[in-house]
Design a protein around this motif. Structure first.
Motif, mmCIF file in Angstrom:
data_model
loop_
_atom_site.group_PDB
_atom_site.id
_atom_site.type_symbol
_atom_site.label_atom_id
_atom_site.label_comp_id
_atom_site.label_asym_id
_atom_site.label_seq_id
_atom_site.Cartn_x
_atom_site.Cartn_y
_atom_site.Cartn_z
ATOM 1 N N ALA A 1 -7.781 2.377 -0.543
ATOM 2 C CA ALA A 1 -6.057 2.499 -1.012
ATOM 3 C C ALA A 1 -5.351 1.787 -2.301
ATOM 4 C CB ALA A 1 -5.989 1.271 -0.424
ATOM 5 N N ARG B 1 0.505 -1.312 0.327
ATOM 6 C CA ARG B 1 0.458 -0.209 -0.073
ATOM 7 C C ARG B 1 0.654 0.722 0.163
ATOM 8 N NH1 ARG B 1 -4.668 -0.317 3.649
ATOM 9 N NH2 ARG B 1 -5.250 2.296 3.204
ATOM 10 N N ASP C 1 0.336 4.086 1.389
ATOM 11 C CA ASP C 1 0.188 4.621 2.042
ATOM 12 C C ASP C 1 0.340 3.905 3.669
ATOM 13 O OD1 ASP C 1 -2.145 3.184 2.076
ATOM 14 O OD2 ASP C 1 -3.797 4.333 3.061
ATOM 15 N N ILE C 2 0.629 2.834 3.771
ATOM 16 C CA ILE C 2 0.647 2.547 5.224
ATOM 17 C C ILE C 2 1.036 1.041 4.704
ATOM 18 C CG2 ILE C 2 -0.156 0.745 7.002
ATOM 19 C CD1 ILE C 2 -3.172 2.318 6.471
ATOM 20 N N ARG C 3 2.486 1.236 5.106
ATOM 21 C CA ARG C 3 3.855 0.339 4.575
ATOM 22 C C ARG C 3 3.680 -0.735 5.502
ATOM 23 N NH1 ARG C 3 7.820 3.554 2.328
ATOM 24 N NH2 ARG C 3 7.878 2.290 -0.111
ATOM 25 N N THR C 4 3.580 -2.044 5.795
ATOM 26 C CA THR C 4 3.531 -2.686 6.528
ATOM 27 C C THR C 4 4.940 -4.502 6.419
ATOM 28 O OG1 THR C 4 1.982 -4.076 6.861
ATOM 29 C CG2 THR C 4 1.472 -2.137 8.218
ATOM 30 N N HIS D 1 11.274 1.536 4.080
ATOM 31 C CA HIS D 1 9.939 2.198 4.209
ATOM 32 C C HIS D 1 9.642 3.140 4.229
ATOM 33 C CE1 HIS D 1 9.795 0.906 8.187
ATOM 34 N NE2 HIS D 1 8.643 1.483 8.212
#
Length: 106
Positions: free
Chosen positions: A90, A6, A8-11, A33
């Motif tokens: 997303a 993603r 916007d949110i990188r995990t 990241h």
């Protein structure tokens, strides 16, 4: 080798092929990241453009870039292309990496 992230949110639990697992774990553990050069392509991804590293870096910039040197080259990856797609609200990118010495995506 590929990973889906993603924008916007990188995990660290990003879906990925097994061949890239070690490098992705390193990428998140070392905080790449948060400072990856490739995020500068976000405006183009937002427009739906497929972007390869040759679209935003010269070969000389790639050779000097910290992220490429510390992550990509360390794990045997050379060039990269990001394919954006929307899922709900997303924006995701399928990031495909080629081995060192392989030609850039066209």
């Amino acid at each position: 080798m590929s990973v889906t992230v993603r924008t916007d949110i990188r995990t660290p639990d990003a879906p990925r092929s097994g061949a890239i697992d070690e490098s992705i774990n390193y990428y998140f553990r070392e905080g790449w990241h948060l400072r990856d050069t490739r995020i500068r392509t976000l405006p183009r991804w937002s427009l739906g453009e497929v972007v390869g590293d040759q679209h935003f870096l010269t070969p000389e910039e790639m050779a000097r870039d910290d992220c490429y040197n510390d992550v990509s080259y360390r794990f045997g990856f050379g060039c990269f292309a990001g394919i954006p797609f929307q899922t709900g609200d997303a924006l995701w990118v399928l990031a495909i990496h080629r081995e060192l010495g392989t030609a850039h995506f066209s």
